[in-house]
Design a protein around this motif. Sequence first.
Motif, mmCIF file in Angstrom:
data_model
loop_
_atom_site.group_PDB
_atom_site.id
_atom_site.type_symbol
_atom_site.label_atom_id
_atom_site.label_comp_id
_atom_site.label_asym_id
_atom_site.label_seq_id
_atom_site.Cartn_x
_atom_site.Cartn_y
_atom_site.Cartn_z
ATOM 1 N N UNK A 1 65.496 75.771 -6.486
ATOM 2 C CA UNK A 1 64.527 76.860 -6.621
ATOM 3 C C UNK A 1 64.946 77.798 -7.751
ATOM 4 N N UNK A 2 66.226 78.088 -7.858
ATOM 5 C CA UNK A 2 66.697 78.974 -8.918
ATOM 6 C C UNK A 2 66.490 78.350 -10.299
ATOM 7 N N UNK A 3 66.662 77.046 -10.405
ATOM 8 C CA UNK A 3 66.392 76.354 -11.672
ATOM 9 C C UNK A 3 64.919 76.483 -12.022
ATOM 10 N N UNK A 4 64.059 76.273 -11.008
ATOM 11 C CA UNK A 4 62.621 76.384 -11.246
ATOM 12 C C UNK A 4 62.243 77.806 -11.662
ATOM 13 N N UNK A 5 62.814 78.814 -10.994
ATOM 14 C CA UNK A 5 62.511 80.205 -11.321
ATOM 15 C C UNK A 5 62.971 80.566 -12.731
ATOM 16 N N UNK A 6 64.047 79.932 -13.186
ATOM 17 C CA UNK A 6 64.516 80.222 -14.548
ATOM 18 C C UNK A 6 63.496 79.765 -15.587
ATOM 19 N N UNK A 7 62.686 78.777 -15.238
ATOM 20 C CA UNK A 7 61.641 78.286 -16.144
ATOM 21 C C UNK A 7 60.297 78.970 -15.906
ATOM 22 N N UNK A 8 59.925 79.079 -14.629
ATOM 23 C CA UNK A 8 58.568 79.489 -14.284
ATOM 24 C C UNK A 8 58.469 80.891 -13.704
ATOM 25 N N UNK A 9 59.595 81.596 -13.614
ATOM 26 C CA UNK A 9 59.600 82.903 -12.975
ATOM 27 C C UNK A 9 58.651 83.898 -13.605
ATOM 28 N N UNK A 10 58.595 83.946 -14.931
ATOM 29 C CA UNK A 10 57.703 84.897 -15.610
ATOM 30 C C UNK A 10 56.244 84.619 -15.283
ATOM 31 N N UNK A 11 55.885 83.338 -15.210
ATOM 32 C CA UNK A 11 54.508 82.978 -14.882
ATOM 33 C C UNK A 11 54.186 83.349 -13.440
ATOM 34 N N UNK A 12 55.090 83.050 -12.525
ATOM 35 C CA UNK A 12 54.890 83.405 -11.121
ATOM 36 C C UNK A 12 54.763 84.925 -10.950
ATOM 37 N N UNK A 13 55.583 85.658 -11.670
ATOM 38 C CA UNK A 13 55.539 87.122 -11.586
ATOM 39 C C UNK A 13 54.223 87.660 -12.143
ATOM 40 N N UNK A 14 53.800 87.126 -13.277
ATOM 41 C CA UNK A 14 52.550 87.576 -13.900
ATOM 42 C C UNK A 14 51.355 87.356 -12.985
ATOM 43 N N UNK A 15 51.395 86.276 -12.209
ATOM 44 C CA UNK A 15 50.274 85.930 -11.324
ATOM 45 C C UNK A 15 50.382 86.596 -9.958
ATOM 46 N N UNK A 16 51.464 87.332 -9.722
ATOM 47 C CA UNK A 16 51.612 88.036 -8.464
ATOM 48 C C UNK A 16 52.182 87.207 -7.332
ATOM 49 N N UNK A 17 52.698 86.022 -7.642
ATOM 50 C CA UNK A 17 53.292 85.197 -6.595
ATOM 51 C C UNK A 17 54.683 85.687 -6.201
ATOM 52 N N UNK A 18 55.378 86.327 -7.128
ATOM 53 C CA UNK A 18 56.692 86.893 -6.818
ATOM 54 C C UNK A 18 56.805 88.259 -7.491
ATOM 55 N N UNK A 19 57.786 89.050 -7.064
ATOM 56 C CA UNK A 19 58.107 90.294 -7.760
ATOM 57 C C UNK A 19 59.491 90.157 -8.379
ATOM 58 N N UNK A 20 59.921 91.186 -9.066
ATOM 59 C CA UNK A 20 61.208 91.101 -9.778
ATOM 60 C C UNK A 20 62.382 90.895 -8.825
#
Length: 280
Positions: free
Chosen positions: A254-273
């Motif tokens: 999951x951390x590997x995925x977040x390192x790639x896609x975290x900004x996109x997930x954050x922009x879409x409101x799926x995650x916060x900082x």
Amino acid sequence: MSKLKTVISLLIRPIKRLLDRTLGKRIFSTVGLLPITEFSEEDVFIVGYPKSGNTWMQNLVAGLVYGVDPELSPDTIIQELVPDIHYKRYYKRFKTPMFFKSHSLPTPQFRRVIYLLRDGRDVMVSYYHFNKALRGENFDFHRMVQDGVGLFPCEWHEHVEAWLANPYNAEMIVVRYEDLKETPVETLLRICWFIGEDYDKAYLHRLASKANFNKMREKEIRYGWDDPLWPKEKFFVRRGQIGSYKDEFPQELLQIFLSKAGKTLEKLGYIDRTEKYGRR
């Protein structure tokens, strides 16, 4: 003699392929079928990254546009009414606009688009099980997340960012998987407005009920899928749960995925900082 046969075979093969394509086009055009690459500007494309609810939306659109009962309609019928451009070579144009399913990146041909969006963490878990069913139990989840092995047509965040940029200015509506699950009638009303169909809420409620997860699973058991490559002992409609990544996505992956896609997930409101970077 065997060498001569090999040479003749190599010379004949491209001629045979050309004849097959030419004769195939003539035969299919005679029975009213069109190549899957021929579209109208009015056509609507259901586009989403794989495992984002694409097949579910095919069933819903078949109900909206053709009035079919998704609970009772085998996948063979759904695929005829809402063809998958990656699966079909030819299709029958029943009306204009036609509706197509696609996982493609933006292209000038797609002028009207329903873009399906789903939390990328749930997508990756579902995609892993899909790949494992098709490629074997030893399919490597780590290589999929780290290196993109088995992903089509690109990585999740690349697909989402490309479509949100909408480089060819398609007329587009974004539909979230989570909204289809939690507020199906309201979400279907948005889709109806986009495609120019008019239904009352009672019909949309029935349609959503007939295409819910349990009904789709029952239909899969009863009819199977219009895909000879899919293993009959595996469920295509597997879990469909929002937040399934929480107990299926190993933390290190999951951390590997977040390192790639975290900004996109954050922009879409799926995650916060906090979720993206961890608590400080």
